[in-house]
Design a protein around this motif. Structure first.
Motif, PDB file in Angstrom:
ATOM      1  N   LEU A 135       0.055  -0.960  -0.146  1.00 29.74           N
ATOM      2  CA  LEU A 135       0.218   0.277  -0.043  1.00 29.74           C
ATOM      3  C   LEU A 135       0.240   1.318   0.524  1.00 29.74           C
ATOM      4  O   LEU A 135       2.288   1.231   0.780  1.00 29.74           O
ATOM      5  CB  LEU A 135      -1.595   0.086   1.596  1.00 29.74           C
ATOM      6  CG  LEU A 135      -1.878   1.147   1.365  1.00 29.74           C
ATOM      7  CD1 LEU A 135      -3.037   1.394   0.023  1.00 29.74           C
ATOM      8  CD2 LEU A 135      -2.410   1.306   2.936  1.00 29.74           C
ATOM      9  N   VAL A 136       0.782   2.473  -1.026  1.00 27.76           N
ATOM     10  CA  VAL A 136       1.767   3.469  -1.120  1.00 27.76           C
ATOM     11  C   VAL A 136       0.774   4.392  -0.791  1.00 27.76           C
ATOM     12  O   VAL A 136      -0.521   4.350  -2.055  1.00 27.76           O
ATOM     13  CB  VAL A 136       2.072   3.473  -1.948  1.00 27.76           C
ATOM     14  CG1 VAL A 136       3.209   4.688  -2.344  1.00 27.76           C
ATOM     15  CG2 VAL A 136       3.322   2.420  -2.903  1.00 27.76           C
ATOM     16  N   VAL A 137       0.420   5.758  -0.333  1.00 33.11           N
ATOM     17  CA  VAL A 137      -0.001   6.308  -0.018  1.00 33.11           C
ATOM     18  C   VAL A 137       0.546   7.643  -0.387  1.00 33.11           C
ATOM     19  O   VAL A 137       1.638   8.523   0.650  1.00 33.11           O
ATOM     20  CB  VAL A 137      -0.912   6.310   1.282  1.00 33.11           C
ATOM     21  CG1 VAL A 137      -1.569   7.963   1.538  1.00 33.11           C
ATOM     22  CG2 VAL A 137      -1.742   5.432   1.609  1.00 33.11           C
ATOM     23  N   PRO A 138       0.297   8.350  -1.241  1.00 31.31           N
ATOM     24  CA  PRO A 138       0.874   9.190  -1.758  1.00 31.31           C
ATOM     25  C   PRO A 138       0.755  10.591  -0.699  1.00 31.31           C
ATOM     26  O   PRO A 138      -0.196  11.405   0.245  1.00 31.31           O
ATOM     27  CB  PRO A 138       0.487  10.183  -3.074  1.00 31.31           C
ATOM     28  CG  PRO A 138      -1.193   9.546  -2.947  1.00 31.31           C
ATOM     29  CD  PRO A 138      -0.750   7.965  -2.310  1.00 31.31           C
ATOM     30  N   LYS A 139       1.902  11.533  -0.613  1.00 29.69           N
ATOM     31  CA  LYS A 139       1.737  13.086   0.506  1.00 29.69           C
ATOM     32  C   LYS A 139       0.593  14.215  -0.750  1.00 29.69           C
ATOM     33  O   LYS A 139       1.021  14.274  -1.525  1.00 29.69           O
ATOM     34  CB  LYS A 139       2.481  13.520   1.190  1.00 29.69           C
ATOM     35  CG  LYS A 139       3.062  12.626   2.176  1.00 29.69           C
ATOM     36  CD  LYS A 139       2.632  12.382   2.824  1.00 29.69           C
ATOM     37  CE  LYS A 139       3.300  12.019   4.661  1.00 29.69           C
ATOM     38  NZ  LYS A 139       2.600  11.586   5.534  1.00 29.69           N
TER      39      LYS A 139
ATOM     40  N   LYS B  22       7.900  11.968   1.497  1.00 35.15           N
ATOM     41  CA  LYS B  22       7.655  11.172   0.889  1.00 35.15           C
ATOM     42  C   LYS B  22       6.651   9.995   1.176  1.00 35.15           C
ATOM     43  O   LYS B  22       5.778  10.401   2.406  1.00 35.15           O
ATOM     44  CB  LYS B  22       8.834   9.816   0.833  1.00 35.15           C
ATOM     45  CG  LYS B  22      10.497  10.144   1.125  1.00 35.15           C
ATOM     46  CD  LYS B  22      11.204   9.147   1.314  1.00 35.15           C
ATOM     47  CE  LYS B  22      12.487   9.440   0.662  1.00 35.15           C
ATOM     48  NZ  LYS B  22      14.338   8.394   1.338  1.00 35.15           N
ATOM     49  N   ALA B  23       6.236   9.010   0.190  1.00 35.00           N
ATOM     50  CA  ALA B  23       4.924   8.887   0.276  1.00 35.00           C
ATOM     51  C   ALA B  23       5.545   7.631   1.683  1.00 35.00           C
ATOM     52  O   ALA B  23       6.089   6.784   1.837  1.00 35.00           O
ATOM     53  CB  ALA B  23       3.985   7.510  -0.996  1.00 35.00           C
ATOM     54  N   GLU B  24       3.764   6.850   2.498  1.00 35.80           N
ATOM     55  CA  GLU B  24       4.092   5.977   3.559  1.00 35.80           C
ATOM     56  C   GLU B  24       3.833   4.804   3.428  1.00 35.80           C
ATOM     57  O   GLU B  24       3.055   4.774   1.839  1.00 35.80           O
ATOM     58  CB  GLU B  24       2.572   6.809   4.102  1.00 35.80           C
ATOM     59  CG  GLU B  24       2.793   7.620   5.368  1.00 35.80           C
ATOM     60  CD  GLU B  24       1.391   7.821   5.993  1.00 35.80           C
ATOM     61  OE1 GLU B  24       0.689   6.995   5.857  1.00 35.80           O
ATOM     62  OE2 GLU B  24       1.798   9.079   6.562  1.00 35.80           O
TER      63      GLU B  24
END
Length: 224
Positions: free
Chosen positions: A129-133, A146-148
């Motif tokens: 799972l990649v969550v962009p800022k 950075k993205a989480e």
């Protein structure tokens, strides 16, 4: 909240949606899953050397292109006597990507002399799972956070048999007998291959299911 699944295989969405609904309950109604394919996004080149790296690579690419949270997974078969093989090369073991019959034929030929009690194997899956800022969330020095990123793993152990059985599933399912079996056998009284199981039976024990179940708490955090 819209989450993009980094796949062009629409069949993956119902499986992932079912897992999210089972794990999140009513909260799942706030999540809309869409595929990268439905958004006409390209498939990134998978240059990673582990399942984790490839899952992250795909999720990062989708998150970067869309600005939305992205889910991705990467999986493959690991045969004990072959070390880490086929591993990340599972889908193209015979040299042609997605040729399931050729991949199975080559693998069976490679371990033809291995006795039945030494044919242990496992399917591994990495779910990312990649969550962009948000673009506005910049540090004082002007850099963007950075993205989480989160990666969870799942495994399904079993054995590789000598001849394919079953018409369901895909990939190596016809030659893989999971250790964890449903409460029934085939017409010949044999343990079921993944390809002899129903979709529900397979999904309940699969490596992908385990990885996404482990990822569910991270998904829940997105909706508060």
């Amino acid at each position: 909240m819209k989450i993009v699944v980094a796949t062009h295989n629409e069949g993956k969405l119902p499986e992932i949606r079912n897992i999210i609904e089972a794990e999140l309950g009513q909260a799942a109604q706030h999540i809309e899953l869409v595929s990268a394919g439905s958004m006409n996004l390209p498939d990134p080149v998978e240059t990673g050397v582990t399942f984790e790296q490839n899952a992250l690579l795909k999720a990062r690419d989708v998150a970067r292109r869309t600005g939305l949270p992205a889910l991705a997974d990467d999986s493959g078969l690991i045969v004990d006597v072959l070390g880490a093989a086929p591993g990340i090369l599972s889908a193209r073991w015979s040299g042609v990507h997605g040729d399931d019959e050729a991949n199975i034929d080559l693998l069976l030929a490679q371990i033809a002399d291995i006795p039945d009690d030494k044919r242990g194997a496992r399917f591994n899956c990495a779910a990312a799972l990649v969550v962009p800022k948000h673009c506005g969330e910049e540090r004082a020095n002007g850099t963007t956070p950075k993205a989480e990123e989160t990666v969870k793993l799942g495994e399904m152990r079993g054995v590789v048999i000598r001849e394919p059985r079953g018409e369901n599933g895909f990939g190596y399912d016809p030659i893989f007998v999971p250790d964890n079996q449903p409460g029934r056998r085939n017409a010949n009284g044999e343990k079921l291959t993944s390809a002899e199981m129903t979709a529900e039976e397979k999904n309940a024990i699969s490596h992908r299911h385990k990885a996404f179940v482990a990822l569910a708490p991270e998904i829940k955090e997105l909706i508060g």
